[in-house]
Design a protein around this motif. Structure first.
Motif, PDB file in Angstrom:
ATOM      1  N   CYS A 155      -1.468   7.541   2.042  1.00  0.00           N
ATOM      2  CA  CYS A 155      -0.087   7.069   2.075  1.00  0.00           C
ATOM      3  C   CYS A 155       0.530   7.112   0.684  1.00  0.00           C
ATOM      4  O   CYS A 155      -0.097   6.703  -0.302  1.00  0.00           O
ATOM      5  CB  CYS A 155      -0.025   5.646   2.626  1.00  0.00           C
ATOM      6  N   VAL A 156       1.755   7.622   0.607  1.00  0.00           N
ATOM      7  CA  VAL A 156       2.537   7.622  -0.627  1.00  0.00           C
ATOM      8  C   VAL A 156       3.752   6.734  -0.389  1.00  0.00           C
ATOM      9  O   VAL A 156       4.581   7.024   0.485  1.00  0.00           O
ATOM     10  CB  VAL A 156       3.002   9.040  -1.009  1.00  0.00           C
ATOM     11  N   LEU A 157       3.832   5.639  -1.132  1.00  0.00           N
ATOM     12  CA  LEU A 157       4.953   4.713  -0.987  1.00  0.00           C
ATOM     13  C   LEU A 157       6.068   5.055  -1.972  1.00  0.00           C
ATOM     14  O   LEU A 157       5.823   5.641  -3.034  1.00  0.00           O
ATOM     15  CB  LEU A 157       4.484   3.279  -1.227  1.00  0.00           C
ATOM     16  N   ARG A 158       7.284   4.663  -1.628  1.00  0.00           N
ATOM     17  CA  ARG A 158       8.418   4.867  -2.525  1.00  0.00           C
ATOM     18  C   ARG A 158       8.364   3.839  -3.653  1.00  0.00           C
ATOM     19  O   ARG A 158       8.228   2.638  -3.390  1.00  0.00           O
ATOM     20  CB  ARG A 158       9.733   4.708  -1.761  1.00  0.00           C
ATOM     21  N   PRO A 159       8.467   4.262  -4.909  1.00  0.00           N
ATOM     22  CA  PRO A 159       8.516   3.284  -6.010  1.00  0.00           C
ATOM     23  C   PRO A 159       9.663   2.301  -5.790  1.00  0.00           C
ATOM     24  O   PRO A 159      10.761   2.678  -5.368  1.00  0.00           O
ATOM     25  CB  PRO A 159       8.772   4.175  -7.244  1.00  0.00           C
ATOM     26  N   GLY A 160       9.407   1.039  -6.040  1.00  0.00           N
ATOM     27  CA  GLY A 160      10.448   0.031  -5.892  1.00  0.00           C
ATOM     28  C   GLY A 160      10.633  -0.500  -4.492  1.00  0.00           C
ATOM     29  O   GLY A 160      11.610  -1.215  -4.223  1.00  0.00           O
ATOM     30  N   ASP A 161       9.707  -0.176  -3.588  1.00  0.00           N
ATOM     31  CA  ASP A 161       9.827  -0.632  -2.204  1.00  0.00           C
ATOM     32  C   ASP A 161       9.089  -1.946  -1.934  1.00  0.00           C
ATOM     33  O   ASP A 161       8.908  -2.319  -0.770  1.00  0.00           O
ATOM     34  CB  ASP A 161       9.291   0.440  -1.239  1.00  0.00           C
ATOM     35  N   ALA A 162       8.673  -2.641  -2.970  1.00  0.00           N
ATOM     36  CA  ALA A 162       7.861  -3.854  -2.784  1.00  0.00           C
ATOM     37  C   ALA A 162       8.579  -4.886  -1.920  1.00  0.00           C
ATOM     38  O   ALA A 162       7.975  -5.495  -1.028  1.00  0.00           O
ATOM     39  CB  ALA A 162       7.495  -4.457  -4.141  1.00  0.00           C
ATOM     40  N   SER A 163       9.862  -5.095  -2.155  1.00  0.00           N
ATOM     41  CA  SER A 163      10.583  -6.120  -1.389  1.00  0.00           C
ATOM     42  C   SER A 163      10.740  -5.730   0.076  1.00  0.00           C
ATOM     43  O   SER A 163      10.799  -6.588   0.952  1.00  0.00           O
ATOM     44  CB  SER A 163      11.965  -6.364  -2.014  1.00  0.00           C
ATOM     45  N   ARG A 164      10.802  -4.430   0.347  1.00  0.00           N
ATOM     46  CA  ARG A 164      10.955  -3.968   1.729  1.00  0.00           C
ATOM     47  C   ARG A 164       9.634  -3.984   2.491  1.00  0.00           C
ATOM     48  O   ARG A 164       9.630  -3.886   3.712  1.00  0.00           O
ATOM     49  CB  ARG A 164      11.556  -2.563   1.737  1.00  0.00           C
ATOM     50  N   VAL A 183       5.619   0.579   7.312  1.00  0.00           N
ATOM     51  CA  VAL A 183       5.066   1.624   6.442  1.00  0.00           C
ATOM     52  C   VAL A 183       5.466   3.004   6.964  1.00  0.00           C
ATOM     53  O   VAL A 183       5.880   3.881   6.187  1.00  0.00           O
ATOM     54  CB  VAL A 183       3.530   1.497   6.341  1.00  0.00           C
ATOM     55  N   VAL A 184       5.341   3.218   8.267  1.00  0.00           N
ATOM     56  CA  VAL A 184       5.722   4.509   8.859  1.00  0.00           C
ATOM     57  C   VAL A 184       7.199   4.805   8.583  1.00  0.00           C
ATOM     58  O   VAL A 184       7.581   5.936   8.284  1.00  0.00           O
ATOM     59  CB  VAL A 184       5.428   4.519  10.371  1.00  0.00           C
ATOM     60  N   ALA A 185       8.045   3.769   8.661  1.00  0.00           N
ATOM     61  CA  ALA A 185       9.479   3.958   8.448  1.00  0.00           C
ATOM     62  C   ALA A 185       9.831   4.175   6.984  1.00  0.00           C
ATOM     63  O   ALA A 185      10.753   4.945   6.670  1.00  0.00           O
ATOM     64  CB  ALA A 185      10.246   2.751   8.996  1.00  0.00           C
ATOM     65  N   ARG A 186       9.108   3.517   6.071  1.00  0.00           N
ATOM     66  CA  ARG A 186       9.498   3.514   4.666  1.00  0.00           C
ATOM     67  C   ARG A 186       8.685   4.463   3.785  1.00  0.00           C
ATOM     68  O   ARG A 186       9.150   4.828   2.697  1.00  0.00           O
ATOM     69  CB  ARG A 186       9.349   2.099   4.097  1.00  0.00           C
ATOM     70  N   ALA A 187       7.508   4.867   4.184  1.00  0.00           N
ATOM     71  CA  ALA A 187       6.646   5.666   3.306  1.00  0.00           C
ATOM     72  C   ALA A 187       7.299   6.995   2.962  1.00  0.00           C
ATOM     73  O   ALA A 187       7.979   7.621   3.786  1.00  0.00           O
ATOM     74  CB  ALA A 187       5.294   5.911   3.970  1.00  0.00           C
TER      75      ALA A 187
END
Length: 263
Positions: free
Chosen positions: A57-66, A88-92
């Motif tokens: 999984c690659v997360l978007r930087p700055g997505d901690a609050s989401r 995670v599926v929606a935001r990754a």
């Protein structure tokens, strides 16, 4: 030739502290141009039935609050895991899930299957990672620099996200297998070696979905006069049956060596 010591500037040393939260490590790598950062984790290594599931999984930087509350999937309730899976599926930025069936585990051994699955999970990402964080142990042959992180599913958000993807995917597979093979109770114990699962194995013998290379499964098969339905390559790792998802002492010590530690 000058004997003066070198005065070349050195890059700043990154100190990652546990109190900074589980986004700190990947954020430090991103800031130094080593992103995108991919996390990799598995579910089902310690089970004696069902597949091994590995996710990257690659997360978007700055997505901690989401993705508030993202942590090791084992620390979340089933309902919270399902909600986090959807988030995670929606935001990754990108993710991939690999399912390794019991037949492949029996053929090459659980550790090799795990390593191969992690390689596949990283290779299937459409976003090529600049760095890969792996939960617990080193994985050779990845397509990007990597670092094993001790308790990575708690220490690094991208590894925690991978653990949620792997765990929820595997739990759903085991719930489907329960519909086909209700006598084993896969919907409850998910193929791990609980007392109820052991009792069902003793009463009914193993199914094709069991890992016949595991000592407890092989013993139940012998008691029922059953032969393996496929080729089985016994391995040291498989003979040390893992109970309730807890690794054997040798596995645990191996996972603790050589990994990154969060201060």
């Amino acid at each position: 030739m000058s004997t003066q010591p070198s005065t070349l500037p050195r890059p700043p040393r990154a100190v990652i502290r546990r109190t900074a939260g589980n986004w700190a490590l990947q954020s430090a790598l991103d800031r130094r141009g080593l992103g995108p950062v991919a996390g990799v984790d598995e579910a089902g290594r310690g089970a004696c039935a069902g597949p091994l599931v590995i996710a990257s999984c690659v997360l978007r930087p700055g997505d901690a609050s989401r993705l508030d509350g993202l942590t090791d999937s084992k620390l979340l309730t089933p309902a919270a895991r399902d909600r986090m899976f959807d988030a995670v599926v929606a935001r990754a930025l990108d993710y991939a899930v690999v399912v390794v069936p019991a037949s492949e585990i029996d053929l090459i051994g659980v550790h090799v299957a795990n390593i191969e699955g992690m390689r596949r999970a990283v290779a299937r990402l459409t976003t090529h990672p600049g760095y890969v964080l792996v939960d617990g142990f080193r994985v050779p042959g990845l397509t990007a620099p990597s670092l094993p992180v001790v308790k990575g599913d708690k220490a690094a958000a991208c590894v925690a996200a991978a653990s949620v993807l792997a765990k929820v995917t595997r739990d759903r597979i085991m719930a489907e297998l329960h519909q086909e093979l209700p006598v084993y109770g896969f919907d409850v114990h998910k193929g791990y070696c609980t007392a109820d699962h052991s009792a069902a194995l003793a009463e009914h013998g193993p199914s094709d979905e069991h890992r016949w290379s595991y000592a407890n499964v092989a013993a139940a098969a012998r008691a029922h006069g059953m032969r393996p339905p496929r080729r089985v390559a016994r391995s040291t790792a498989a003979l040390n049956v893992v109970h309730n998802g807890e690794p054997s002492q040798s596995t645990a010590s191996g996972a603790r060596s050589g990994g990154a530690r969060i201060q």
